[in-house]
Design a protein around this motif. Structure first.
Motif, mmCIF file in Angstrom:
data_model
loop_
_atom_site.group_PDB
_atom_site.id
_atom_site.type_symbol
_atom_site.label_atom_id
_atom_site.label_comp_id
_atom_site.label_asym_id
_atom_site.label_seq_id
_atom_site.Cartn_x
_atom_site.Cartn_y
_atom_site.Cartn_z
ATOM 1 N N ALA A 42 0.879 -1.286 -0.025
ATOM 2 C CA ALA A 42 0.063 0.275 -0.022
ATOM 3 C C ALA A 42 0.781 1.330 0.023
ATOM 4 O O ALA A 42 1.130 1.902 0.919
ATOM 5 C CB ALA A 42 -0.966 -0.147 1.098
ATOM 6 N N PRO A 43 1.353 1.587 -1.115
ATOM 7 C CA PRO A 43 2.345 2.590 -1.095
ATOM 8 C C PRO A 43 1.699 4.125 -0.701
ATOM 9 O O PRO A 43 2.630 5.101 -0.438
ATOM 10 C CB PRO A 43 2.909 2.739 -2.563
ATOM 11 C CG PRO A 43 1.911 1.908 -3.404
ATOM 12 C CD PRO A 43 1.301 0.866 -2.572
ATOM 13 N N ASP A 44 0.179 4.213 -0.866
ATOM 14 C CA ASP A 44 -0.414 5.358 -0.542
ATOM 15 C C ASP A 44 -0.898 5.422 0.983
ATOM 16 O O ASP A 44 -1.488 6.374 1.077
ATOM 17 C CB ASP A 44 -1.413 5.631 -1.586
ATOM 18 C CG ASP A 44 -2.475 4.664 -1.393
ATOM 19 O OD1 ASP A 44 -2.242 3.416 -1.013
ATOM 20 O OD2 ASP A 44 -3.826 4.659 -1.614
ATOM 21 N N LEU A 45 -0.456 4.645 1.535
ATOM 22 C CA LEU A 45 -0.770 4.526 3.206
ATOM 23 C C LEU A 45 -0.077 5.548 3.832
ATOM 24 O O LEU A 45 1.072 5.816 3.606
ATOM 25 C CB LEU A 45 -0.474 3.155 3.875
ATOM 26 C CG LEU A 45 -0.648 2.983 5.412
ATOM 27 C CD1 LEU A 45 -2.157 3.232 5.767
ATOM 28 C CD2 LEU A 45 -0.058 1.770 5.826
ATOM 29 N N ALA A 46 -0.865 6.523 4.466
ATOM 30 C CA ALA A 46 -0.415 7.679 5.009
ATOM 31 C C ALA A 46 -0.103 7.545 6.620
ATOM 32 O O ALA A 46 -1.129 6.830 7.257
ATOM 33 C CB ALA A 46 -1.285 8.955 4.951
ATOM 34 N N VAL A 47 1.070 7.706 7.197
ATOM 35 C CA VAL A 47 1.340 7.638 8.533
ATOM 36 C C VAL A 47 2.211 8.682 8.717
ATOM 37 O O VAL A 47 3.285 9.238 8.100
ATOM 38 C CB VAL A 47 2.053 6.413 8.626
ATOM 39 C CG1 VAL A 47 3.316 6.044 7.975
ATOM 40 C CG2 VAL A 47 2.458 6.212 10.246
ATOM 41 N N ARG A 48 2.196 9.641 9.860
ATOM 42 C CA ARG A 48 3.117 10.513 10.093
ATOM 43 C C ARG A 48 4.232 9.882 11.010
ATOM 44 O O ARG A 48 3.872 9.173 12.026
ATOM 45 C CB ARG A 48 2.333 11.549 10.840
ATOM 46 C CG ARG A 48 3.264 12.847 11.277
ATOM 47 C CD ARG A 48 2.434 13.644 12.249
ATOM 48 N NE ARG A 48 1.475 14.636 11.562
ATOM 49 C CZ ARG A 48 0.147 14.835 11.598
ATOM 50 N NH1 ARG A 48 -0.340 14.066 12.659
ATOM 51 N NH2 ARG A 48 -0.352 15.601 10.715
ATOM 52 N N TRP A 49 5.481 10.152 10.902
ATOM 53 C CA TRP A 49 6.599 9.752 11.882
ATOM 54 C C TRP A 49 7.738 10.626 11.423
ATOM 55 O O TRP A 49 8.058 11.297 10.432
ATOM 56 C CB TRP A 49 6.916 8.176 11.546
ATOM 57 C CG TRP A 49 7.706 8.015 10.196
ATOM 58 C CD1 TRP A 49 7.088 7.962 8.984
ATOM 59 C CD2 TRP A 49 8.949 7.858 9.744
ATOM 60 N NE1 TRP A 49 7.966 7.773 7.989
ATOM 61 C CE2 TRP A 49 9.283 7.603 8.491
ATOM 62 C CE3 TRP A 49 10.366 7.788 10.809
ATOM 63 C CZ2 TRP A 49 10.451 7.388 7.800
ATOM 64 C CZ3 TRP A 49 11.343 7.521 10.091
ATOM 65 C CH2 TRP A 49 11.561 7.306 8.793
ATOM 66 N N ASN A 50 8.760 10.531 12.274
ATOM 67 C CA ASN A 50 9.890 11.337 12.273
ATOM 68 C C ASN A 50 11.307 10.554 12.659
ATOM 69 O O ASN A 50 12.043 10.306 11.972
ATOM 70 C CB ASN A 50 9.912 12.620 12.467
ATOM 71 C CG ASN A 50 11.085 13.599 12.469
ATOM 72 O OD1 ASN A 50 11.724 13.542 11.516
ATOM 73 N ND2 ASN A 50 11.325 14.604 13.007
ATOM 74 N N CYS A 51 11.498 10.577 13.925
ATOM 75 C CA CYS A 51 12.797 10.176 14.587
ATOM 76 C C CYS A 51 12.818 8.731 14.681
ATOM 77 O O CYS A 51 13.906 8.022 14.701
ATOM 78 C CB CYS A 51 12.915 10.957 15.776
ATOM 79 S SG CYS A 51 11.871 9.994 17.257
#
Length: 253
Positions: free
Chosen positions: A44-53
């Motif tokens: 699912a390349p369009d799956l949205a998830v927020r992350w950073n570190c």
């Protein structure tokens, strides 16, 4: 070769959505964020998830795993029930933007409502002096990474949308408590009573100290015991202590 696990990930936006099932490989030592990235890479390349570190310090990847608010990057797969579907959803308290990404702007609005530290008159920045014993109580609160999991799990916000205009939530009541404990905060000299503000402007009275905010804090801050309950006690003294009320009446006379 790792194990196969079954994930149910909520997909959608602020208008519509549903769960999508994914069978995905899981390797030893991985965290849930690793698996979400694998789903992105393979299914699912369009799956949205927020992350950073990916180190539990930025607070970006907050979501809910099997109904519990958690950081995706700090939840090891080995801690979840084996052989059972793993359900990943966005934080329920905030509006969904897409998939696992929520609009947390409510929290920044509440942050702006907390009036800032008031420096003592006649002391220049850089000249502040405090003893460690003076800051030990409030130093714990500075560990907050603003993941907003405490805001998400607080039932006053989570289950009652109508409370949001009047209630700042545990993260920002903790900020008020920290400022009220600060040895150099001169708010009172400028006419700002932080205890009254906590009650009248930030909705301290809505909190019924269930400690759910402390339970989900990834930094293990004792929000309820060390910030909210002491702040409530000081508010009660201010409003209901007969000696304090008598002094107030004497000043007005």
């Amino acid at each position: 070769m790792g194990n196969q696990e079954h994930f149910r990930v909520w997909r959608g936006d602020d208008e519509t959505g549903d769960f999508v099932d994914y069978d995905v490989e899981v390797n030893e030592g991985e965290v849930v964020l690793d698996i979400i990235h694998r789903i992105q890479a393979t299914q699912a390349p369009d799956l949205a998830v927020r992350w950073n570190c990916k180190a539990g310090k930025c607070g970006s990847c907050s979501a809910e795993i099997n109904g519990r608010p958690r950081l995706l990057c700090m939840t090891r797969m080995s801690t979840l029930p084996p052989g059972e579907p793993i359900v990943v959803t966005p934080m329920r308290t905030f509006p969904v933007i897409r998939d696992l990404v929520t609009d947390v702007s409510f929290n920044y609005e509440k942050a702006r409502e907390v009036r800032a530290f008031v420096p003592p008159e006649g002391v220049a920045p850089g000249d502040y002096r405090m003893q460690q014993v003076d800051v030990e109580r409030s130093q714990e609160f500075r560990k907050c990474i603003e993941c907003f999991l405490c805001q998400d799990t607080c039932h006053v916000l989570r289950d009652h949308e109508e409370n949001k205009p009047a209630f700042a939530g545990p993260r920002f009541l903790m900020r008020v408590a920290e400022l009220d404990m600060h040895p150099l905060d001169a708010a009172a000299e400028q006419g700002l009573n932080r205890k009254e503000a906590a009650q009248d402007e930030h909705g301290l009275g809505f909190c019924n100290i269930t400690k759910c905010c402390s339970e989900v804090c990834p930094e293990h801050i004792k929000i309820t015991d060390n910030a909210l309950i002491p702040l409530k006690e000081r508010v009660v003294d201010l409003k209901f202590d007969p000696l304090i009320r008598r002094k107030k009446r004497a000043r007005r006379a």
